[in-house]
Write a protein that holds these residues in place. Structure first.
Motif, short mmCIF file in Angstrom:
data_model
loop_
_atom_site.label_atom_id
_atom_site.label_comp_id
_atom_site.label_asym_id
_atom_site.label_seq_id
_atom_site.Cartn_x
_atom_site.Cartn_y
_atom_site.Cartn_z
N ASP A 1 7.79 -0.88 -7.65
CA ASP A 1 8.84 -0.53 -7.00
C ASP A 1 8.71 0.36 -5.56
O ASP A 1 9.40 1.06 -5.53
CB ASP A 1 9.51 0.47 -8.12
N GLY A 2 7.81 -0.32 -4.84
CA GLY A 2 7.86 0.16 -3.48
C GLY A 2 6.95 1.81 -3.51
O GLY A 2 7.30 2.33 -2.40
N ASN A 3 6.41 1.98 -4.64
CA ASN A 3 5.76 3.44 -4.66
C ASN A 3 4.19 3.27 -4.62
O ASN A 3 3.68 2.28 -5.29
CB ASN A 3 6.37 4.10 -5.80
N LEU B 1 2.43 -7.24 -2.43
CA LEU B 1 2.06 -6.05 -3.12
C LEU B 1 2.30 -6.14 -4.70
O LEU B 1 3.28 -6.53 -5.22
CB LEU B 1 2.44 -4.80 -2.94
N GLU B 2 1.01 -6.01 -5.62
CA GLU B 2 1.40 -5.83 -7.07
C GLU B 2 0.87 -4.55 -7.61
O GLU B 2 -0.15 -4.10 -6.84
CB GLU B 2 0.85 -7.19 -7.60
N VAL C 1 -4.86 -1.81 -3.67
CA VAL C 1 -5.33 -0.66 -2.93
C VAL C 1 -4.33 -0.69 -1.62
O VAL C 1 -4.38 -1.78 -0.84
CB VAL C 1 -6.67 -0.63 -2.46
N VAL C 2 -3.90 0.33 -1.40
CA VAL C 2 -2.96 0.39 0.04
C VAL C 2 -3.39 1.48 0.62
O VAL C 2 -3.87 2.49 0.44
CB VAL C 2 -1.51 0.84 -0.53
N SER C 3 -3.53 1.07 2.08
CA SER C 3 -3.92 1.98 3.14
C SER C 3 -2.94 2.43 4.15
O SER C 3 -2.04 1.81 4.61
CB SER C 3 -5.30 1.42 3.91
N SER D 1 7.00 3.72 2.09
CA SER D 1 7.63 3.80 3.48
C SER D 1 7.67 5.24 3.99
O SER D 1 7.83 5.50 5.20
CB SER D 1 9.37 3.55 3.22
N SER D 2 7.15 6.03 3.34
CA SER D 2 7.05 7.50 3.55
C SER D 2 5.70 7.75 4.65
O SER D 2 5.56 8.89 5.16
CB SER D 2 6.93 8.49 2.46
#
Length: 198
Positions: free
Chosen positions: A169-171, A149-150, A154-156, A188-189
């Motif tokens: 930063d993992g967000n 990830l950069e 887009v994250v699903s 991670s949530s």
């Protein structure tokens, strides 16, 4: 006769030395300007270099033009151009500008969003067209793993029924659910379903 030759040679040498010293050791410089090099110190640099007067075709002084050097403060030098944000950073900036906006199912901005509406709207601010639904967004672009990830990807989540934009930063920034504003949350949530690089 030898004495006259020696005297002429000495005279010519003295004139040549005086001329050479006038060229190599110019008059005192015009107003000096400080150049500050972080961690090193400040140095006085002349605005002009004085040249010997009276030489046909040669000016009496020449201006000093210092190049721009990153991290070095040069008085009078033009400020370096601000770096231009690339499209992916513009996507992140657009999404982050909507923090606190309300979640409204089916809304695609500019003042209220659902998850895929925020993603679509943010990409549109960077001139990139994306499909409207989170499922379609999960099948657009190139698939990438979570460790690749950069910012701007887009994250699903939840099997593709929820989407957001990775901000680093993992967000992820996302419009989560009714009663919750657009916000930043750890990846991670939520259960990760995949990511796409557009």
């Amino acid at each position: 006769m030898a004495t006259k030759t020696v005297k002429r040679a000495l005279s010519a040498g003295a004139v040549g030395a005086a001329t050479l010293s006038a060229l190599l050791l110019p008059a005192s410089p015009a107003l000096a300007q400080p150049v500050i090099i972080p961690g090193v110190g400040a140095f006085e640099v002349p605005d002009q270099i004085q040249l010997p007067a009276g030489i046909p075709g040669v000016p009496e002084s020449i201006p000093v033009q210092l190049p721009a050097i990153p991290g070095v403060e040069l008085p009078g030098a033009p400020a370096p151009a601000a770096p231009q944000a690339g499209p992916r950073q513009r996507v992140v900036d657009a999404a982050m500008s909507r923090l606190g906006d309300p979640y409204v199912y089916g809304a695609a901005g500019p003042n209220a969003f659902d998850c895929s509406g925020l993603v679509q709207w943010s990409y549109a601010q960077a001139g990139i067209s994306l499909p409207r639904t989170s499922y379609e967004q999960l099948s657009t672009g190139a698939p990438i793993s979570e460790d690749q990830l950069e910012p701007g990807d887009v994250v699903s989540f939840y099997g593709g029924s929820h989407s957001g934009i990775y901000v680093g930063d993992g967000n992820v920034v996302h419009a989560s659910t009714s009663g919750q504003p657009v916000k930043v949350a750890p990846i991670s949530s939520m259960p990760f379903a995949g990511a796409r690089r557009i």
